[in-house]
Write a protein that holds these residues in place. Structure first.
Motif, PDB file in Angstrom:
ATOM      1  N   ASP A 110      15.753  22.206  28.670  1.00 11.03           N
ATOM      2  CA  ASP A 110      15.087  20.929  28.918  1.00 11.03           C
ATOM      3  C   ASP A 110      13.629  21.023  28.469  1.00 11.03           C
ATOM      4  OD1 ASP A 110      17.352  19.932  30.066  1.00 11.03           O
ATOM      5  OD2 ASP A 110      16.624  20.079  32.142  1.00 11.03           O
ATOM      6  N   PRO A 111      13.091  19.956  27.885  1.00 12.68           N
ATOM      7  CA  PRO A 111      11.654  19.955  27.578  1.00 12.68           C
ATOM      8  C   PRO A 111      10.835  19.909  28.861  1.00 12.68           C
ATOM      9  CG  PRO A 111      12.628  17.802  27.131  1.00 12.68           C
ATOM     10  CD  PRO A 111      13.770  18.721  27.444  1.00 12.68           C
ATOM     11  N   VAL A 112       9.719  20.606  28.854  1.00 10.14           N
ATOM     12  CA  VAL A 112       8.835  20.621  30.018  1.00 10.14           C
ATOM     13  C   VAL A 112       8.342  19.215  30.335  1.00 10.14           C
ATOM     14  CG1 VAL A 112       6.654  21.538  30.919  1.00 10.14           C
ATOM     15  CG2 VAL A 112       8.159  23.000  29.543  1.00 10.14           C
ATOM     16  N   SER A 113       8.180  18.414  29.293  1.00 13.42           N
ATOM     17  CA  SER A 113       7.672  17.048  29.468  1.00 13.42           C
ATOM     18  C   SER A 113       8.611  16.174  30.295  1.00 13.42           C
ATOM     19  CB  SER A 113       7.441  16.393  28.103  1.00 13.42           C
ATOM     20  OG  SER A 113       8.636  16.356  27.345  1.00 13.42           O
ATOM     21  N   ARG A 114       9.857  16.599  30.483  1.00 14.43           N
ATOM     22  CA  ARG A 114      10.779  15.854  31.338  1.00 14.43           C
ATOM     23  C   ARG A 114      10.350  15.925  32.792  1.00 14.43           C
ATOM     24  NH1 ARG A 114      17.137  16.919  30.661  1.00 14.43           N
ATOM     25  NH2 ARG A 114      16.545  16.008  28.642  1.00 14.43           N
ATOM     26  N   TYR A 115       9.619  16.961  33.133  1.00 19.22           N
ATOM     27  CA  TYR A 115       9.252  17.186  34.532  1.00 19.22           C
ATOM     28  C   TYR A 115       7.761  17.022  34.811  1.00 19.22           C
ATOM     29  CZ  TYR A 115      13.892  19.197  34.267  1.00 19.22           C
ATOM     30  OH  TYR A 115      15.236  19.379  34.036  1.00 19.22           O
ATOM     31  N   LEU A 116       6.923  17.260  33.807  1.00 18.93           N
ATOM     32  CA  LEU A 116       5.477  17.228  34.002  1.00 18.93           C
ATOM     33  C   LEU A 116       4.801  16.414  32.903  1.00 18.93           C
ATOM     34  CD1 LEU A 116       4.873  21.034  34.762  1.00 18.93           C
ATOM     35  CD2 LEU A 116       5.057  19.191  36.456  1.00 18.93           C
ATOM     36  N   THR A 117       3.805  15.645  33.276  1.00 21.61           N
ATOM     37  CA  THR A 117       3.021  14.931  32.273  1.00 21.61           C
ATOM     38  C   THR A 117       2.021  15.892  31.634  1.00 21.61           C
ATOM     39  OG1 THR A 117       1.389  14.277  33.928  1.00 21.61           O
ATOM     40  CG2 THR A 117       3.222  12.752  33.531  1.00 21.61           C
ATOM     41  N   GLY A 118       1.575  15.555  30.418  1.00 18.69           N
ATOM     42  CA  GLY A 118       0.609  16.390  29.712  1.00 18.69           C
ATOM     43  C   GLY A 118       1.241  17.341  28.726  1.00 18.69           C
ATOM     44  N   PHE A 119       2.574  17.344  28.638  1.00 18.78           N
ATOM     45  CA  PHE A 119       3.269  18.242  27.711  1.00 18.78           C
ATOM     46  C   PHE A 119       4.042  17.461  26.641  1.00 18.78           C
ATOM     47  CE2 PHE A 119       2.460  20.742  31.449  1.00 18.78           C
ATOM     48  CZ  PHE A 119       2.157  21.996  30.968  1.00 18.78           C
ATOM     49  N   GLU A 120       3.690  16.194  26.469  1.00 19.11           N
ATOM     50  CA  GLU A 120       4.430  15.337  25.528  1.00 19.11           C
ATOM     51  C   GLU A 120       3.996  15.557  24.076  1.00 19.11           C
ATOM     52  OE1 GLU A 120       2.606  14.199  28.058  1.00 19.11           O
ATOM     53  OE2 GLU A 120       4.069  13.552  29.562  1.00 19.11           O
ATOM     54  N   ASP A 121       2.718  15.654  23.836  1.00 16.60           N
ATOM     55  CA  ASP A 121       2.193  15.740  22.468  1.00 16.60           C
ATOM     56  C   ASP A 121       1.416  17.050  22.317  1.00 16.60           C
ATOM     57  OD1 ASP A 121       3.096  13.075  21.646  1.00 16.60           O
ATOM     58  OD2 ASP A 121       1.580  12.344  23.057  1.00 16.60           O
ATOM     59  N   LEU A 122       2.132  18.133  22.213  1.00 12.68           N
ATOM     60  CA  LEU A 122       1.519  19.455  22.147  1.00 12.68           C
ATOM     61  C   LEU A 122       0.849  19.690  20.795  1.00 12.68           C
ATOM     62  CD1 LEU A 122       4.402  21.487  23.826  1.00 12.68           C
ATOM     63  CD2 LEU A 122       2.272  20.715  24.887  1.00 12.68           C
ATOM     64  N   ARG A 123      -0.261  20.402  20.825  1.00 13.96           N
ATOM     65  CA  ARG A 123      -0.996  20.749  19.620  1.00 13.96           C
ATOM     66  C   ARG A 123      -1.057  22.273  19.487  1.00 13.96           C
ATOM     67  NH1 ARG A 123      -1.891  16.375  16.417  1.00 13.96           N
ATOM     68  NH2 ARG A 123      -3.601  17.569  15.457  1.00 13.96           N
ATOM     69  N   VAL A 124      -1.053  22.750  18.246  1.00 14.00           N
ATOM     70  CA  VAL A 124      -1.110  24.184  17.956  1.00 14.00           C
ATOM     71  C   VAL A 124      -2.379  24.479  17.167  1.00 14.00           C
ATOM     72  CG1 VAL A 124       0.016  26.110  16.775  1.00 14.00           C
ATOM     73  CG2 VAL A 124       1.398  24.385  17.948  1.00 14.00           C
ATOM     74  N   ILE A 125      -3.091  25.517  17.557  1.00 13.39           N
ATOM     75  CA  ILE A 125      -4.317  25.909  16.860  1.00 13.39           C
ATOM     76  C   ILE A 125      -3.971  26.482  15.489  1.00 13.39           C
ATOM     77  CG2 ILE A 125      -6.302  27.475  16.912  1.00 13.39           C
ATOM     78  CD1 ILE A 125      -6.150  27.351  19.977  1.00 13.39           C
ATOM     79  N   THR A 126      -4.622  25.969  14.462  1.00 12.83           N
ATOM     80  CA  THR A 126      -4.408  26.469  13.093  1.00 12.83           C
ATOM     81  C   THR A 126      -5.592  27.277  12.588  1.00 12.83           C
ATOM     82  OG1 THR A 126      -5.234  24.365  12.209  1.00 12.83           O
ATOM     83  CG2 THR A 126      -2.844  24.610  12.475  1.00 12.83           C
ATOM     84  N   ASN A 127      -6.796  26.938  13.034  1.00 13.50           N
ATOM     85  CA  ASN A 127      -8.007  27.669  12.646  1.00 13.50           C
ATOM     86  C   ASN A 127      -8.929  27.769  13.856  1.00 13.50           C
ATOM     87  OD1 ASN A 127      -7.812  28.118   9.637  1.00 13.50           O
ATOM     88  ND2 ASN A 127      -7.543  25.893   9.705  1.00 13.50           N
ATOM     89  N   PHE A 128      -9.537  28.941  13.995  1.00 14.49           N
ATOM     90  CA  PHE A 128     -10.463  29.146  15.109  1.00 14.49           C
ATOM     91  C   PHE A 128     -11.662  29.938  14.620  1.00 14.49           C
ATOM     92  CE2 PHE A 128     -12.093  31.711  18.627  1.00 14.49           C
ATOM     93  CZ  PHE A 128     -12.369  30.715  19.563  1.00 14.49           C
ATOM     94  N   ASP A 129     -12.850  29.465  14.907  1.00 11.91           N
ATOM     95  CA  ASP A 129     -14.087  30.131  14.514  1.00 11.91           C
ATOM     96  C   ASP A 129     -14.679  30.807  15.749  1.00 11.91           C
ATOM     97  OD1 ASP A 129     -16.644  30.879  13.722  1.00 11.91           O
ATOM     98  OD2 ASP A 129     -16.885  29.136  12.406  1.00 11.91           O
ATOM     99  N   ALA A 130     -14.644  32.129  15.756  1.00 18.15           N
ATOM    100  CA  ALA A 130     -15.108  32.877  16.920  1.00 18.15           C
ATOM    101  C   ALA A 130     -16.615  32.765  17.129  1.00 18.15           C
ATOM    102  CB  ALA A 130     -14.717  34.341  16.791  1.00 18.15           C
ATOM    103  N   THR A 131     -17.357  32.396  16.086  1.00 18.23           N
ATOM    104  CA  THR A 131     -18.814  32.322  16.213  1.00 18.23           C
ATOM    105  C   THR A 131     -19.263  31.145  17.056  1.00 18.23           C
ATOM    106  OG1 THR A 131     -18.977  31.109  14.116  1.00 18.23           O
ATOM    107  CG2 THR A 131     -19.177  33.519  14.036  1.00 18.23           C
ATOM    108  N   ASP A 132     -18.621  29.987  16.842  1.00 19.73           N
ATOM    109  CA  ASP A 132     -19.047  28.804  17.592  1.00 19.73           C
ATOM    110  C   ASP A 132     -17.936  28.167  18.425  1.00 19.73           C
ATOM    111  OD1 ASP A 132     -17.455  27.660  15.673  1.00 19.73           O
ATOM    112  OD2 ASP A 132     -19.052  26.514  14.711  1.00 19.73           O
ATOM    113  N   GLY A 133     -16.737  28.746  18.379  1.00 13.41           N
ATOM    114  CA  GLY A 133     -15.627  28.230  19.179  1.00 13.41           C
ATOM    115  C   GLY A 133     -14.956  27.002  18.599  1.00 13.41           C
TER     116      GLY A 133
END
Length: 409
Positions: A110-133
């Protein structure tokens, strides 16, 4: 009853006895060696105090305590000491979810979004800059499921082990499960706070707190009388002090009162004893039951101990905060993961330790356990020191485990 019937009945009893595996046994010399090893760990400064327990399906094979419960107070460690078990809470939350699965109230895929709000439109990090976040994201390729949470393949991380999560937590003041994912669900093994989300689902479906659910459905039926999210005032003297290893030396933290109304979260926070956790492990050794009490079906227990991550392996986790943890876990790059448990893979170098297929996990303050279905034994070791995977703590665990199997008949 005639002779033929009597003979048949006798042969049947013999056959049943032949099929039943013999009860594991630790020799007297083995028990002595284990106690000597625990005391040696104290003498070497590997840990200030420790309690260890070995069980089989029917009871306790070994129990030992060494060192101090309170160094400043010169109080000896006691076998019924109550430890902060941190992430050893996770397998208990996993059992709670599997109970709801058996009742048809939740499905593993089952998708988590079936039980909890906030999990409908998940985003994945593609780039991260450790210097400035600064970071960039894209939509997740698939929904996050209950199975992803149980197997730590959800993409949710932990701030103490992931530098990316640590920085985003600091910058956004959000919790781990509220942040963008480190990777798509199902594509990688990353230790994280997904079991918090499982706990939220249990509370949503059950309509009560995790403490209430655990007490009524798990702890009281199993007789785990010293396991809870808090510790009664008349039991707090049994809680060991905590230590930090700094510059190679153990430093004791002053004893402080335990919060009476802590948060009830699925990934940690429980207090327990080695004896109580031994009952929990024996339930697994018995295929989901302990005595007349059944928590799970044998099918569910078998499923929890089977590889659920396919071609993925448990990966070594870095140490974003070296005061809290060293890189972990044992078996990284080789072991698989089931529903709430790491699963030991065959390795010739580990022949003197737990069997392949053994289930395990640990707690941040160096509490550890393993369940070995092949040899029908389980072990738990409890300490209270940081960092996680401290060299001395791991040495204490592995030496203990090696001696158990050396003397196990």
């Amino acid at each position: 009853m005639n002779r033929r019937t009597t003979a048949f009945a006798l042969l049947s009893l013999i056959a049943i006895g032949a099929q039943a595996p013999a009860r594991p046994r630790l020799s007297e010399s083995g028990s002595l060696a284990l106690s000597q090893q625990l005391n040696a760990a104290i003498a070497h400064g590997d840990t200030p105090g420790v309690v260890a327990l070995v069980v089989d399906r029917d009871g306790v094979l070994y129990e030992g305590a060494a060192g101090k419960l309170d160094v400043a107070g010169n109080l000896p460690m006691r076998s019924d000491a109550i430890f902060r078990i941190a992430s050893m809470t996770k397998p208990i939350t996993s059992v709670a979810i599997m109970m709801l699965v058996e009742e048809g109230k939740v499905g593993l895929d089952d998708p988590v979004s079936r039980y909890l709000t906030g999990f409908e439109d998940l985003r994945v990090i593609t780039n991260f800059d450790a210097t400035d976040g600064a970071y960039e994201t894209r939509p997740a390729k698939r929904p996050m499921t209950i199975r992803h949470l149980l197997t730590h393949t959800s993409g949710i991380g932990y701030g103490f082990s992931s530098p990316v999560v640590a920085r985003l937590e600091k910058d956004t003041q959000k919790r781990e499960w509220e942040l963008p994912l480190l990777h798509d669900p199902g594509e990688k093994w990353t230790y994280g706070a997904g079991t918090v989300v499982l706990g939220m689902i249990v509370e949503k479906i059950a309509g009560r707190s995790l403490e209430d659910f655990f007490q009524e459905r798990i702890f009281q039926p199993l007789g785990m009388t010293d396991t809870s999210y808090t510790v009664a005032s008349d039991k707090q003297s049994r809680v060991p002090t905590r230590h930090d290893r700094k510059n190679g030396l153990l430093q004791e933290r002053p004893r402080a009162p335990i919060v009476s109304t802590p948060p009830f979260e699925g990934d940690g926070g429980l207090f327990s004893t080695a004896q109580d956790y031994g009952l929990f492990m024996r339930m697994f050794l018995n295929g989901g039951r302990l005595g007349s009490v059944r928590l799970l079906t044998e099918k569910s227990v078998k499923l929890m101990g089977e590889d659920q991550i396919g071609a993925i392996f448990v990966q070594q986790q870095p140490a974003a905060d070296p005061l809290l943890t060293k890189p972990f876990p044992l078996g990284a790059g080789r072991d698989r993961f089931g529903l709430g448990f790491q699963i030991a893979s065959p390795d010739d170098g580990n022949a003197k330790y737990r069997s392949p297929g053994s289930l395990s996990w640990a707690g941040l303050l160096n509490t550890e356990f393993w369940i070995d279905p092949r040899r029908h034994v389980a072990g738990v070791m409890m300490m209270q020191l940081l960092p996680f995977y401290d060299d001395g703590a791991i040495r204490t665990l592995r030496d203990f485990e090696r001696i158990v199997y050396k003397h196990l008949n």
